[in-house]
Design an enzyme around this catalytic site. Structure first.
Site, PDB file in Angstrom:
ATOM      1  N   LYS A  94      -5.493  -2.330 -10.535  1.00  0.00           N
ATOM      2  CA  LYS A  94      -4.955  -3.267  -9.540  1.00  0.00           C
ATOM      3  C   LYS A  94      -5.573  -2.889  -8.198  1.00  0.00           C
ATOM      4  O   LYS A  94      -5.128  -1.947  -7.544  1.00  0.00           O
ATOM      5  CB  LYS A  94      -3.427  -3.135  -9.499  1.00  0.00           C
ATOM      6  CG  LYS A  94      -2.676  -4.376  -9.116  1.00  0.00           C
ATOM      7  CD  LYS A  94      -3.011  -4.982  -7.772  1.00  0.00           C
ATOM      8  CE  LYS A  94      -2.354  -4.285  -6.615  1.00  0.00           C
ATOM      9  NZ  LYS A  94      -2.850  -4.762  -5.294  1.00  0.00           N
ATOM     10  N   GLY A 105      -3.029   5.749  -1.726  1.00  0.00           N
ATOM     11  CA  GLY A 105      -2.522   4.857  -0.692  1.00  0.00           C
ATOM     12  C   GLY A 105      -1.515   5.566   0.190  1.00  0.00           C
ATOM     13  O   GLY A 105      -1.615   6.776   0.419  1.00  0.00           O
ATOM     14  N   SER A 106      -0.525   4.804   0.652  1.00  0.00           N
ATOM     15  CA  SER A 106       0.417   5.342   1.644  1.00  0.00           C
ATOM     16  C   SER A 106       1.520   6.188   0.990  1.00  0.00           C
ATOM     17  O   SER A 106       1.819   6.034  -0.199  1.00  0.00           O
ATOM     18  CB  SER A 106       1.058   4.188   2.416  1.00  0.00           C
ATOM     19  OG  SER A 106       1.813   3.388   1.537  1.00  0.00           O
ATOM     20  N   GLY A 156       3.527   5.405  -2.441  1.00  0.00           N
ATOM     21  CA  GLY A 156       3.447   6.481  -3.435  1.00  0.00           C
ATOM     22  C   GLY A 156       4.828   6.875  -3.949  1.00  0.00           C
ATOM     23  O   GLY A 156       5.020   7.119  -5.148  1.00  0.00           O
ATOM     24  N   GLU A 179      -2.489  10.340  -4.465  1.00  0.00           N
ATOM     25  CA  GLU A 179      -3.359  10.786  -3.377  1.00  0.00           C
ATOM     26  C   GLU A 179      -2.948   9.982  -2.151  1.00  0.00           C
ATOM     27  O   GLU A 179      -3.192   8.775  -2.092  1.00  0.00           O
ATOM     28  CB  GLU A 179      -4.813  10.556  -3.796  1.00  0.00           C
ATOM     29  CG  GLU A 179      -5.767  11.422  -3.032  1.00  0.00           C
ATOM     30  CD  GLU A 179      -6.200  10.759  -1.759  1.00  0.00           C
ATOM     31  OE1 GLU A 179      -5.548  11.003  -0.728  1.00  0.00           O
ATOM     32  OE2 GLU A 179      -7.162   9.983  -1.814  1.00  0.00           O
ATOM     33  N   CYS A 204      -8.676   8.973   3.916  1.00  0.00           N
ATOM     34  CA  CYS A 204      -7.518   9.846   3.711  1.00  0.00           C
ATOM     35  C   CYS A 204      -7.793  11.253   4.218  1.00  0.00           C
ATOM     36  O   CYS A 204      -6.910  11.914   4.723  1.00  0.00           O
ATOM     37  CB  CYS A 204      -7.105   9.853   2.251  1.00  0.00           C
ATOM     38  SG  CYS A 204      -8.489   9.895   1.138  1.00  0.00           S
ATOM     39  N   GLU A 219      -0.063  10.217  10.302  1.00  0.00           N
ATOM     40  CA  GLU A 219      -1.355   9.649   9.921  1.00  0.00           C
ATOM     41  C   GLU A 219      -1.527   8.310  10.648  1.00  0.00           C
ATOM     42  O   GLU A 219      -0.701   7.411  10.499  1.00  0.00           O
ATOM     43  CB  GLU A 219      -1.419   9.440   8.402  1.00  0.00           C
ATOM     44  CG  GLU A 219      -2.791   8.953   7.969  1.00  0.00           C
ATOM     45  CD  GLU A 219      -2.932   8.827   6.446  1.00  0.00           C
ATOM     46  OE1 GLU A 219      -2.067   8.202   5.832  1.00  0.00           O
ATOM     47  OE2 GLU A 219      -3.921   9.362   5.906  1.00  0.00           O
TER      48      GLU A 219
HETATM   49  P1  NAD Z   1      -0.361   0.783   0.394  1.00  0.00           P
HETATM   50  O1  NAD Z   1      -0.097   2.157  -0.076  1.00  0.00           O
HETATM   51  O2  NAD Z   1       0.815  -0.103   0.549  1.00  0.00           O
HETATM   52  O3  NAD Z   1      -1.405   0.049  -0.592  1.00  0.00           O
HETATM   53  C1  NAD Z   1      -2.260   0.726  -1.475  1.00  0.00           C
HETATM   54  C2  NAD Z   1      -2.256   0.032  -2.831  1.00  0.00           C
HETATM   55  O4  NAD Z   1      -0.927   0.025  -3.339  1.00  0.00           O
HETATM   56  C3  NAD Z   1      -2.699  -1.435  -2.777  1.00  0.00           C
HETATM   57  O5  NAD Z   1      -3.427  -1.744  -3.972  1.00  0.00           O
HETATM   58  C4  NAD Z   1      -1.382  -2.179  -2.801  1.00  0.00           C
HETATM   59  O6  NAD Z   1      -1.500  -3.480  -3.341  1.00  0.00           O
HETATM   60  C5  NAD Z   1      -0.546  -1.302  -3.705  1.00  0.00           C
HETATM   61  N1  NAD Z   1       0.897  -1.460  -3.514  1.00  0.00           N
HETATM   62  C6  NAD Z   1       1.546  -1.785  -2.373  1.00  0.00           C
HETATM   63  N2  NAD Z   1       2.881  -1.847  -2.602  1.00  0.00           N
HETATM   64  C7  NAD Z   1       3.079  -1.555  -3.910  1.00  0.00           C
HETATM   65  C8  NAD Z   1       4.223  -1.445  -4.747  1.00  0.00           C
HETATM   66  N3  NAD Z   1       5.452  -1.671  -4.278  1.00  0.00           N
HETATM   67  N4  NAD Z   1       4.031  -1.097  -6.029  1.00  0.00           N
HETATM   68  C9  NAD Z   1       2.799  -0.857  -6.521  1.00  0.00           C
HETATM   69  N5  NAD Z   1       1.683  -0.972  -5.786  1.00  0.00           N
HETATM   70  C10 NAD Z   1       1.805  -1.303  -4.490  1.00  0.00           C
HETATM   71  O7  NAD Z   1      -1.161   0.905   1.740  1.00  0.00           O
HETATM   72  P2  NAD Z   1      -1.409  -0.200   2.864  1.00  0.00           P
HETATM   73  O8  NAD Z   1      -0.157  -0.971   3.174  1.00  0.00           O
HETATM   74  O9  NAD Z   1      -2.597  -0.976   2.480  1.00  0.00           O
HETATM   75  O10 NAD Z   1      -1.755   0.729   4.099  1.00  0.00           O
HETATM   76  C11 NAD Z   1      -0.713   1.311   4.861  1.00  0.00           C
HETATM   77  C12 NAD Z   1      -1.042   2.752   5.217  1.00  0.00           C
HETATM   78  O11 NAD Z   1      -1.286   3.524   4.043  1.00  0.00           O
HETATM   79  C13 NAD Z   1      -2.291   2.954   6.033  1.00  0.00           C
HETATM   80  O12 NAD Z   1      -2.073   2.727   7.381  1.00  0.00           O
HETATM   81  C14 NAD Z   1      -2.625   4.381   5.716  1.00  0.00           C
HETATM   82  O13 NAD Z   1      -1.875   5.252   6.518  1.00  0.00           O
HETATM   83  C15 NAD Z   1      -2.200   4.539   4.294  1.00  0.00           C
HETATM   84  N6  NAD Z   1      -3.323   4.424   3.344  1.00  0.00           N
HETATM   85  C16 NAD Z   1      -3.830   5.560   2.828  1.00  0.00           C
HETATM   86  C17 NAD Z   1      -4.913   5.494   1.965  1.00  0.00           C
HETATM   87  C18 NAD Z   1      -5.527   6.721   1.375  1.00  0.00           C
HETATM   88  O14 NAD Z   1      -6.687   6.712   1.014  1.00  0.00           O
HETATM   89  N7  NAD Z   1      -4.766   7.776   1.205  1.00  0.00           N
HETATM   90  C19 NAD Z   1      -5.464   4.274   1.630  1.00  0.00           C
HETATM   91  C20 NAD Z   1      -4.898   3.110   2.150  1.00  0.00           C
HETATM   92  C21 NAD Z   1      -3.832   3.217   3.006  1.00  0.00           C
END
Ligand code: NAD
Length: 489
Positions: A183, A236-237, A241, A258, A292, A391
């Protein structure tokens, strides 16, 4: 500054990929992707639903019971290697797609394609080199372990490095014989769709890799809660997570998380500053700080603090910021939302009286409507200030002064995160003392590897997550160990 090149994505982006077939999402709905460099529409993608996730999980399970599951480790490795070579035939197109979709300068897009190919080469080569052991046990027995795939693995990927993160996650999972449901992020996923096309063209069996685009709270949530998934890998965030960890817990499924960081680079007075300087700045502004492992905190021993600040400031003032396709030092951030988040932190710094050591200008030709923010270096920030703790995920670095090793460690370890750290010193004893005492997943001595290192296990402690991707270690994460004891008398 060169103008943006008009660009048409050369395939239908509005489809999910399930069981080797491209088709619309179950309800036919789509979502818009925009070009962060100018805010114009770039493409539409399928808005996958929980029904699409159900179909993808079923297709992955069927692949495990079919051609994919019957392949030997060597055959899997050969397919991955072939996909990697095919990826390299499309460096320019993939780099352009990544630049347009994510907003990263073209040269970073190219580096990401090379990294994707390198992950496939690495994991292709490793597929038939992971093995179990024979174990000393009681007389009359032979005991051994087998490394087996989990089964169907879920991969939830962010928008900052789609190709690199797919390479490290899906590459390792496929090498171990899992079947993947991927996804990608709703903000940027064109290269992921193209990657799936390349994999199918090269001969990856149907269902081994399924891609369902869509919203996190719809397709993402359905995937993380699906009872047919046996492992989840998420980048992701921290907030998302935690949701994924909770969903996985209900099915007792192992996960790799991560989640980013607040990584320090620590500069001692005896450091080779000429070598350190480019790295100190680049690791903060690479991918507009949306990395990250970005080095968002620069800790400097007081004796060289002024010198480091002035030399970093000089570099900041020379940074060129503009559209991705102009291939400058930095592009826009991913979205208006992300721009707003970075601007919020800049305002917080100003409002709390922090001094700015340097700020780069946004190029005058940067299109209006693009999501640009000014790279900013804050001077002498208290270690407990929110700018030094949270962050930001943008091109913002804070300088923090310290006196001696103990204080450096106290500050470096004093956040909720623990992903990466860099240490710059010529003192061999201090190098090892620092490396051992830093609470994080990777330590770089006299270098800094933001985002790099296919061969190097990567992951964090504390709020940076748990589990390891990259390197050989990822293959253990994407497999489970079975113990067999045979009584033969
Ligand atoms: P996010 O964690 O919400 O999104 C990352 C992934 O998770 C995307 O594919 C998203 O569709 C999916 N996702 C979102 N909500 C979900 C849920 N409830 N269940 C399952 N999957 C879900 O991140 P974001 O909103 O795009 O960014 C917000 C913050 O996250 C950024 O400002 C940054 O601080 C952080 N971030 C970190 C990384 C990293 O590499 N560690 C990457 C992206 C964002």
């Amino acid at each position: 500054m060169p103008s943006l090149t008009p660009f048409t994505v050369p395939f239908d982006t509005r489809q999910v990929f399930i069981g080797g077939v491209w088709r619309s999402a179950t309800n036919g709905a789509t979502l818009a992707l925009d070009n962060p460099s100018d805010g114009t529409p770039l493409a539409r993608i399928a808005r996958g639903t929980s029904a699409d996730i159900d179909a993808a999980v079923a297709a992955a399970q069927a692949a495990l019971e079919g051609d994919w599951g019957r392949m030997t480790a060597a055959e899997r490795g050969r397919v991955l290697g072939a996909i990697g070579r095919k990826v390299l035939e499309h460096v320019e197109l993939l780099a352009q797609l990544e630049a347009l979709d994510v907003g990263k300068p073209l040269k970073q897009g190219r580096a990401d394609v090379i990294a994707l190919a390198r992950y496939l080469e690495f994991y292709g080569g490793a597929a038939d080199k992971v093995h179990g052991e024979t174990l000393p046990f009681q007389n009359g027995y032979t005991a051994l372990t087998l490394r087996e795939p989990h089964g169907v693995t879920g991969h939830i990927v962010p928008w900052n490095y789609p190709m690199q993160i797919v390479g490290r996650s899906v590459g390792a999972a496929l090498a171990m014989g899992n079947a993947c449901v991927l996804k990608p992020a709703e903000e940027a996923c064109l290269t992921v769709l193209m990657f799936a096309r390349i994999a199918a063209e090269v001969g990856l069996p149907a269902g081994a890799l399924n891609v369902v685009t869509g919203l996190g709270e719809e397709a993402g949530a359905a995937l993380s809660a699906h009872p047919g998934i046996q492992h989840i890998s998420f980048t992701g965030s921290v907030a998302t997570g935690a949701l994924i960890q909770a969903a996985a817990a209900k099915n007792a499924v192992p996960i790799t998380l991560e989640l980013g960081g607040k990584s320090p680079q620590i500069v001692f007075a005896d450091a080779d500053l000429d070598t350190a300087l480019p790295s100190l700045v680049n690791a903060g502004i690479q991918n507009a700080g949306q990395t990250c492992s970005a080095a968002s905190r620069i800790l400097v021993e007081r004796a060289v603090f002024t010198q480091v600040r002035e030399r970093m400031a000089e570099r900041y003032r020379a940074l060129r910021v503009g559209p991705a396709m102009a291939d400058l030092d930095m592009g826009p951030v991913i979205s208006a939302r992300q721009q707003g988040m970075v601007e919020h932190f800049l305002a917080l710094g100003r409002d709390s009286g922090l001094a700015i050591a340097a700020q780069a200008e946004i190029g005058t030709d940067a299109p209006r409507g693009g999501h640009y923010v000014r790279p900013t270096l804050f001077d002498d920030v208290p270690a407990d200030h929110p700018l030094a703790q949270q962050e930001i995920f943008g091109p913002v670095q804070v300088l923090i002064a310290f006196d001696g090793e103990a204080e450096a460690l106290h500050i470096a370890n004093g956040t909720a995160f623990g992903l990466v750290a860099g240490v710059w010193t010529r003192d061999g004893g201090r190098q090892m003392r620092m490396a051992r005492a830093l609470k994080c997943g990777q330590v770089f001595i006299n270098n800094y590897g933001a985002g790099g290192g296919v061969e190097l296990p990567f992951g964090g402690v504390k709020h940076s997550g748990h589990g390891r991707e990259k390197g050989f270690e990822a293959l253990y994460g994407f497999s489970t160990l079975k113990t067999i004891a045979i009584h033969h008398g």
